[in-house]
Design an enzyme around this catalytic site. Structure first.
Site, PDB file in Angstrom:
ATOM      1  N   HIS A   3       0.826  -1.205   0.000  1.00 59.17           N
ATOM      2  CA  HIS A   3       0.000   0.000   0.000  1.00 59.17           C
ATOM      3  C   HIS A   3       0.862   1.259   0.000  1.00 59.17           C
ATOM      4  CE1 HIS A   3      -4.110  -1.707   1.071  1.00 59.17           C
ATOM      5  NE2 HIS A   3      -3.323  -2.759   1.046  1.00 59.17           N
ATOM      6  N   ASP A  45      -5.123   6.204   2.066  1.00 62.09           N
ATOM      7  CA  ASP A  45      -5.317   4.852   1.562  1.00 62.09           C
ATOM      8  C   ASP A  45      -6.749   4.383   1.798  1.00 62.09           C
ATOM      9  OD1 ASP A  45      -3.496   2.264   0.802  1.00 62.09           O
ATOM     10  OD2 ASP A  45      -5.134   1.678   2.130  1.00 62.09           O
ATOM     11  N   ALA A 103      13.794  -8.717  -3.268  1.00 58.35           N
ATOM     12  CA  ALA A 103      14.428  -8.874  -4.576  1.00 58.35           C
ATOM     13  C   ALA A 103      14.161  -7.620  -5.398  1.00 58.35           C
ATOM     14  CB  ALA A 103      13.876 -10.099  -5.304  1.00 58.35           C
ATOM     15  N   GLN A 156      12.663  -6.462  -7.910  1.00 54.04           N
ATOM     16  CA  GLN A 156      11.675  -7.019  -8.830  1.00 54.04           C
ATOM     17  C   GLN A 156      11.538  -6.225 -10.124  1.00 54.04           C
ATOM     18  OE1 GLN A 156       8.227  -9.203  -7.410  1.00 54.04           O
ATOM     19  NE2 GLN A 156       6.914  -7.609  -8.263  1.00 54.04           N
ATOM     20  N   HIS A 215       1.641 -14.201  -7.289  1.00 53.88           N
ATOM     21  CA  HIS A 215       0.410 -14.267  -6.499  1.00 53.88           C
ATOM     22  C   HIS A 215      -0.641 -13.299  -7.019  1.00 53.88           C
ATOM     23  CE1 HIS A 215       2.396 -10.738  -5.116  1.00 53.88           C
ATOM     24  NE2 HIS A 215       1.576 -10.495  -4.119  1.00 53.88           N
ATOM     25  N   SER A 234       2.677  -6.147  -8.265  1.00 48.26           N
ATOM     26  CA  SER A 234       3.383  -7.089  -9.123  1.00 48.26           C
ATOM     27  C   SER A 234       2.762  -7.125 -10.513  1.00 48.26           C
ATOM     28  CB  SER A 234       3.370  -8.493  -8.503  1.00 48.26           C
ATOM     29  OG  SER A 234       4.178  -8.541  -7.341  1.00 48.26           O
ATOM     30  N   GLU A 282       3.862  -3.988 -12.408  1.00 45.73           N
ATOM     31  CA  GLU A 282       5.275  -4.063 -12.776  1.00 45.73           C
ATOM     32  C   GLU A 282       5.496  -5.042 -13.920  1.00 45.73           C
ATOM     33  OE1 GLU A 282       6.729  -2.925  -8.241  1.00 45.73           O
ATOM     34  OE2 GLU A 282       7.008  -4.974  -8.993  1.00 45.73           O
ATOM     35  N   ALA A 321      -7.336 -11.998  -0.791  1.00 47.50           N
ATOM     36  CA  ALA A 321      -7.705 -10.601  -1.016  1.00 47.50           C
ATOM     37  C   ALA A 321      -8.073 -10.332  -2.473  1.00 47.50           C
ATOM     38  CB  ALA A 321      -6.579  -9.686  -0.531  1.00 47.50           C
ATOM     39  N   ASP A 322      -7.529  -9.235  -3.053  1.00 47.64           N
ATOM     40  CA  ASP A 322      -7.900  -8.837  -4.410  1.00 47.64           C
ATOM     41  C   ASP A 322      -7.214  -9.670  -5.479  1.00 47.64           C
ATOM     42  OD1 ASP A 322      -5.360  -7.894  -3.996  1.00 47.64           O
ATOM     43  OD2 ASP A 322      -5.722  -5.888  -4.771  1.00 47.64           O
ATOM     44  N   GLN A 323      -6.397 -10.631  -5.067  1.00 51.33           N
ATOM     45  CA  GLN A 323      -5.627 -11.406  -6.046  1.00 51.33           C
ATOM     46  C   GLN A 323      -6.521 -12.273  -6.930  1.00 51.33           C
ATOM     47  OE1 GLN A 323      -2.809 -13.399  -3.452  1.00 51.33           O
ATOM     48  NE2 GLN A 323      -2.294 -11.420  -2.504  1.00 51.33           N
TER      49      GLN A 323
END
Length: 465
Positions: free
Chosen positions: A25, A125, A342, A344, A359, A364, A367, A382-384
């Site tokens: 977040h 947020d 990492a 990323q 996930h 992610s 990106e 969650a929102d995944q």
């Protein structure tokens, strides 16, 4: 995004930025803050933080010394152990942290009343819905920042307005229909937002959460880390649902410097990672990472390890769990295992990376989209799940390989998918490159996200227009 706006002294808005202390977040909201101050250097920005979380905003503050900080002690809550101030310290602690942060209402009111030039706006947020009644009390405007995409945010609006219930309270597979959303998506109960699943009608804390999410809907504006082409139907839904056009898609929100540190400590340097990747062929490396919150079980770790070995692919695996008993970096010609943070963005943008086992957390996803890398989706919470639906079924830039935070994949099946993902075939590759172009076009001067940022800045200067 290089848009620069000017304003005179009479139109210099003061904005109070209130992040939620979870890495996924904070990072995009700090990126938004960077874009705002870059677009208008005369803007006055104050960021609320706590003593323990101040290091998380240090990179932004070093780049923009004009940004002020308001440091308040992190308030306690009966359900939080002493010393816990962010979700990284206590995974799955979103609800008690939300409840605890709401106790900053009075300290913020006192600060506002004593400030010689107090904020005219709060950007907070979506997990800080308690700032909506605060803004109303202070007579200022509040904007919600969603680190999730428009699809996921639409489902949250639906859940907290409609409060759907199960006919059988024991049936985790009972389907919830989001019938007012585009294409009426459906999900089993266990894939619905954990925060909503924790809601108990009549429970004091649960009713607070509902009031705060309804406060998000009632806020003056909404800012999302997404872009028009990615989720157009859901932006249209949100404007209709909220009853106004103050919905701004300003993403992808990413650093200008891909090597900028955005997470935490790592067992390997960026240069070492790049050097390892430089030795590999184009689009032949699979990157594996499940975000900052997920903790894999021993069986899940072993299944991934076996699948990677059977597949024969080159890979980088960012993990919190030990692999082969190794707690630090484990590297060889075929694989690189990184314990901890990492780099990323750097990894995904390298020419050697051809697929991303993820996930489906929204940061992610964004990106990966900007890097033009197809995804292998393993949504966990969650929102995944909504993100995976968008990626797999609508955008077709991903294949689903598993789902559920406790599910253990079949290593034989996973190994075949991993091998196929870097075989050079598949429509996902072409579509991923098309989305990359669309994402980069959105943030260029004159692009949809650039225009929305300009519009947002103008509305901050002249909110009554």
């Amino acid at each position: 995004m290089k848009t620069v706006l000017c304003c005179n002294d009479a139109a210099r808005p003061h904005v109070l930025v209130i992040p939620f202390p979870a890495q996924g977040h904070m990072i995009p909201l700090l990126d938004l803050t960077h874009n705002l101050i870059t677009s208008n250097p005369t803007l006055t920005i104050t960021i609320l933080t706590t003593p323990k979380n101040k290091p998380l905003v240090s990179t932004l503050l070093s780049s923009h010394p004009s940004i002020q900080t308001l440091i308040l002690p992190f308030p306690s809550h009966p359900s939080l152990p002493p010393g816990i101030e962010n979700a990284k310290d206590m995974p799955l602690s979103i609800r008690p942290i939300m409840l605890s942060l709401s106790n900053l209402h009075q300290p913020l009111t006192n600060w506002f009343r004593s400030h010689p030039s107090p904020p005219r706006f709060i950007i907070s947020d979506m997990f800080c819905g308690w700032t909506q009644p605060l803004a109303s009390e202070l007579g200022i405007q509040r904007l919600v920042f969603s680190p999730s995409g428009a699809f996921a945010y639409s489902t949250m609006c639906f859940l907290w307005k409609e409060t759907p219930k199960r006919e059988n309270e024991q049936d985790q597979n009972e389907v919830v229909s989001f019938h007012r959303l585009p294409d009426s998506p459906e999900y089993p109960w266990w894939q619905v937002s954990p925060l909503f699943r924790s809601y108990l009608e009549g429970d004091l804390d649960s009713e607070k959460l509902r009031d705060w999410f309804l406060g998000n809907i009632a806020s003056w504006g909404l800012v999302l880390n997404s872009f028009a082409e990615l989720e157009k139907p859901y932006f249209e839904f949100l404007r209709k649902e909220l009853g106004h056009d103050r919905v701004w898609a300003v993403g992808p929100l990413l650093p200008e410097d891909a090597k900028e540190e955005r997470g935490g400590s790592s067992s390997v340097s960026v240069n070492d990672v790049v050097s390892w990747l430089d030795e590999k062929e184009d689009l032949k490396v699979v990157y594996v990472c499940f975000g900052s919150m997920a903790i894999l079980s021993k069986d899940q770790t072993e299944a991934i390890q076996t699948a990677l070995a059977k597949s024969g692919v080159h890979f980088i695996w960012s993990t919190k769990e030990a692999v082969n008993g190794n707690q630090e970096t484990d590297r060889n010609e075929r694989g690189l295992v990184i314990r901890g943070w990492a780099p990323q963005v750097v990894i995904l943008r390298h020419r050697a990376v051809g697929a991303f086992l993820t996930h489906c957390g929204w940061n992610s996803v964004m990106e990966s989209v900007v890097a033009g890398v197809p995804m292998l989706a393993w949504p966990m919470t969650a929102d995944q799940y909504t993100d995976a639906t968008l990626l797999v079924d609508e955008l077709k830039v991903a294949k689903k390989v598993c789902e559920g935070e406790n599910t253990v994949p079949d290593s034989d099946v996973l190994s075949r998918v991993l091998a196929e993902s870097v075989s050079g075939n598949g429509a996902e590759v072409r579509r991923a490159l098309q989305l990359k172009t669309a994402a980069l076009d959105a943030v260029r001067e004159g692009g949809s996200s650039d225009r929305d940022l300009r519009c947002l800045m103008e509305r901050l200067r002249f909110p009554l227009q």
